[in-house]
Write a protein that holds these residues in place. Structure first.
Motif, PDB file in Angstrom:
ATOM      1  N   VAL A 119     -24.029  20.696  12.385  1.00 45.62           N
ATOM      2  CA  VAL A 119     -23.943  20.361  13.815  1.00 45.62           C
ATOM      3  C   VAL A 119     -23.962  18.848  13.999  1.00 45.62           C
ATOM      4  N   LYS A 120     -24.858  18.164  13.272  1.00 44.41           N
ATOM      5  CA  LYS A 120     -24.924  16.703  13.355  1.00 44.41           C
ATOM      6  C   LYS A 120     -23.644  16.065  12.832  1.00 44.41           C
ATOM      7  N   ALA A 121     -23.175  16.544  11.695  1.00 45.49           N
ATOM      8  CA  ALA A 121     -21.977  15.959  11.091  1.00 45.49           C
ATOM      9  C   ALA A 121     -20.761  16.134  11.996  1.00 45.49           C
ATOM     10  N   ASN A 122     -20.603  17.316  12.568  1.00 48.11           N
ATOM     11  CA  ASN A 122     -19.466  17.556  13.458  1.00 48.11           C
ATOM     12  C   ASN A 122     -19.548  16.678  14.705  1.00 48.11           C
ATOM     13  N   ALA A 123     -20.773  16.507  15.220  1.00 48.08           N
ATOM     14  CA  ALA A 123     -20.928  15.656  16.410  1.00 48.08           C
ATOM     15  C   ALA A 123     -20.629  14.203  16.082  1.00 48.08           C
ATOM     16  N   GLU A 124     -21.098  13.734  14.912  1.00 46.51           N
ATOM     17  CA  GLU A 124     -20.839  12.339  14.525  1.00 46.51           C
ATOM     18  C   GLU A 124     -19.354  12.089  14.292  1.00 46.51           C
ATOM     19  N   ASN A 125     -18.640  13.094  13.774  1.00 45.66           N
ATOM     20  CA  ASN A 125     -17.211  12.951  13.504  1.00 45.66           C
ATOM     21  C   ASN A 125     -16.334  13.408  14.672  1.00 45.66           C
ATOM     22  N   ALA A 126     -16.969  13.715  15.816  1.00 44.17           N
ATOM     23  CA  ALA A 126     -16.255  14.124  17.037  1.00 44.17           C
ATOM     24  C   ALA A 126     -15.368  15.340  16.797  1.00 44.17           C
ATOM     25  N   ILE A 127     -15.876  16.273  15.994  1.00 44.44           N
ATOM     26  CA  ILE A 127     -15.148  17.529  15.763  1.00 44.44           C
ATOM     27  C   ILE A 127     -15.596  18.528  16.834  1.00 44.44           C
ATOM     28  N   SER A 128     -14.715  18.845  17.743  1.00 47.45           N
ATOM     29  CA  SER A 128     -15.065  19.713  18.871  1.00 47.45           C
ATOM     30  C   SER A 128     -14.966  21.177  18.474  1.00 47.45           C
ATOM     31  N   ILE A 129     -15.436  22.025  19.364  1.00 51.22           N
ATOM     32  CA  ILE A 129     -15.406  23.466  19.106  1.00 51.22           C
ATOM     33  C   ILE A 129     -13.971  24.000  19.098  1.00 51.22           C
ATOM     34  N   ASP A 130     -13.034  23.273  19.704  1.00 49.32           N
ATOM     35  CA  ASP A 130     -11.622  23.673  19.673  1.00 49.32           C
ATOM     36  C   ASP A 130     -11.128  23.725  18.237  1.00 49.32           C
ATOM     37  N   LYS A 162     -23.110  30.333  20.637  1.00 53.89           N
ATOM     38  CA  LYS A 162     -22.905  31.088  19.400  1.00 53.89           C
ATOM     39  C   LYS A 162     -22.644  30.148  18.223  1.00 53.89           C
ATOM     40  N   TYR A 163     -21.896  29.085  18.475  1.00 53.28           N
ATOM     41  CA  TYR A 163     -21.615  28.103  17.418  1.00 53.28           C
ATOM     42  C   TYR A 163     -22.902  27.459  16.926  1.00 53.28           C
ATOM     43  N   PHE A 164     -23.794  27.096  17.835  1.00 51.42           N
ATOM     44  CA  PHE A 164     -25.073  26.513  17.436  1.00 51.42           C
ATOM     45  C   PHE A 164     -25.867  27.473  16.551  1.00 51.42           C
ATOM     46  N   ASP A 165     -25.832  28.748  16.892  1.00 55.27           N
ATOM     47  CA  ASP A 165     -26.662  29.723  16.181  1.00 55.27           C
ATOM     48  C   ASP A 165     -26.198  29.937  14.741  1.00 55.27           C
ATOM     49  N   VAL A 166     -24.897  29.918  14.495  1.00 56.96           N
ATOM     50  CA  VAL A 166     -24.372  30.230  13.157  1.00 56.96           C
ATOM     51  C   VAL A 166     -24.126  28.983  12.316  1.00 56.96           C
ATOM     52  N   THR A 167     -24.393  27.802  12.868  1.00 55.19           N
ATOM     53  CA  THR A 167     -24.126  26.546  12.162  1.00 55.19           C
ATOM     54  C   THR A 167     -25.440  25.859  11.835  1.00 55.19           C
ATOM     55  N   SER A 168     -25.538  25.306  10.640  1.00 53.45           N
ATOM     56  CA  SER A 168     -26.757  24.610  10.228  1.00 53.45           C
ATOM     57  C   SER A 168     -26.918  23.303  11.002  1.00 53.45           C
ATOM     58  N   ASP A 169     -28.136  22.801  10.988  1.00 47.50           N
ATOM     59  CA  ASP A 169     -28.413  21.555  11.703  1.00 47.50           C
ATOM     60  C   ASP A 169     -27.583  20.403  11.150  1.00 47.50           C
ATOM     61  N   THR A 195     -21.586  15.921  25.296  1.00 46.48           N
ATOM     62  CA  THR A 195     -21.512  17.001  24.310  1.00 46.48           C
ATOM     63  C   THR A 195     -22.311  16.646  23.058  1.00 46.48           C
ATOM     64  N   VAL A 196     -22.254  15.377  22.644  1.00 45.99           N
ATOM     65  CA  VAL A 196     -23.040  14.921  21.493  1.00 45.99           C
ATOM     66  C   VAL A 196     -24.536  15.065  21.782  1.00 45.99           C
ATOM     67  N   GLU A 197     -24.962  14.705  22.980  1.00 48.10           N
ATOM     68  CA  GLU A 197     -26.365  14.859  23.366  1.00 48.10           C
ATOM     69  C   GLU A 197     -26.764  16.339  23.402  1.00 48.10           C
ATOM     70  N   PHE A 198     -25.851  17.190  23.812  1.00 46.40           N
ATOM     71  CA  PHE A 198     -26.104  18.637  23.814  1.00 46.40           C
ATOM     72  C   PHE A 198     -26.376  19.129  22.394  1.00 46.40           C
TER      73      PHE A 198
END
Length: 269
Positions: free
Chosen positions: A69-80, A59-66, A98-101
């Motif tokens: 998603v990239k920025a959060n992964a690069e900054n290690a911001i988890s879904i928590d 659901k997070y992937f669907d409502v979040t822009s690409d 998770t970053v690869e996901f």
């Protein structure tokens, strides 16, 4: 007496065989069945948490822009941190899997479109010793259906995740033809390039031949110069000899050398 001893020996042998057989059965149960049972109990205790994390990530992937998603992964911001909720998954924070996901989702978004529904969520125990279980989520998107396979290890970390869009037969054939054309085109381009390189080799041979001819031409020029110099030297010597002979004749005759002309000189020695 001997028959009694033989019977006792046979009875003792049977007892020992039964004891060793029970020991072997006990070891088999403790090494295989007990471990599998323990993993099942552990998985059952956290099944809801693993399924919730998997669904929330989709659901997070669907409502979040690409870009986000990239920025959060690069900054290690988890879904928590994004959902302000506590999850059992990745207790030490976002890991490499998770970053690869996240990167895989960004690449797959254009093939899927927007999420329409989550059809089923299933958790199975893993056959591998290094992983705990696999959550399989079947979803429906605008363009096609998609199946997620999310694997967790024994420490509740994400081990791997696969996004499997469901393509039609026509789409699969189209991709196969496209891959074939690209592969054959690449081969032909390489062959043309190799042919062009081979065609240039004749110029390399001509350059080498010219370099080899230069020394021969230099020798011939040197020889021609030497011959010319010798001929000029002979002509100079003959003129000097004519002048000397003319002067000698004029002196012997007591006349001037102006009227004397030497036609030829023949050597006698």
């Amino acid at each position: 007496m001997k028959k009694i001893n033989f019977k006792k020996f046979l009875l003792l042998f049977c007892i020992l065989a039964c004891v060793f057989g029970l020991t072997a059965c006990t070891e088999t149960i403790s090494s295989d069945s007990a471990k599998e049972s323990k993993k099942e109990q552990k998985l059952a205790a956290v099944s809801t948490e693993l399924e919730n994390w998997s669904v929330d990530m989709i659901k997070y992937f669907d409502v979040t822009s690409d870009d986000d998603v990239k920025a959060n992964a690069e900054n290690a911001i988890s879904i928590d941190e994004i959902n302000h909720d506590l999850y059992i998954v990745n207790p030490e924070g976002m890991n490499v899997a998770t970053v690869e996901f996240c990167n895989s989702w960004v690449k797959s978004r254009s093939d899927l479109g927007r999420l329409k529904s989550i059809d089923s969520v299933e958790l199975k125990i893993s056959d591998e010793t290094s992983t705990l279980g696999t959550v399989t989520v079947k979803t429906e998107y605008e363009k096609r259906n998609c199946t997620y396979e999310i694997v967790f290890d024994d420490d509740y970390n994400l081990s791997s995740a696969a996004i499997n869009p469901v393509y039609t037969t026509g789409e699969k054939m189209e991709k196969a033809v496209l891959n074939t054309v690209i592969g054959m085109g690449t081969v032909f381009i390489v062959l043309i390039f190799i042919s062009f390189i081979i065609s240039l080799l004749k110029y390399v041979n001509n350059i080498g031949a010219k370099k080899e001819e230069k020394p021969a031409g230099g020798v011939e020029n040197a020889i021609s110069q030497i011959v010319t110099a010798e001929e000029e030297s002979d002509e100079t010597d003959d003129l000097e000899l004519v002048a000397v002979i003319t002067a000698a004749i004029a002196a012997s005759e007591g006349t001037s050398s102006d009227g004397l002309v030497v036609r030829s000189i023949k050597r006698r020695f």
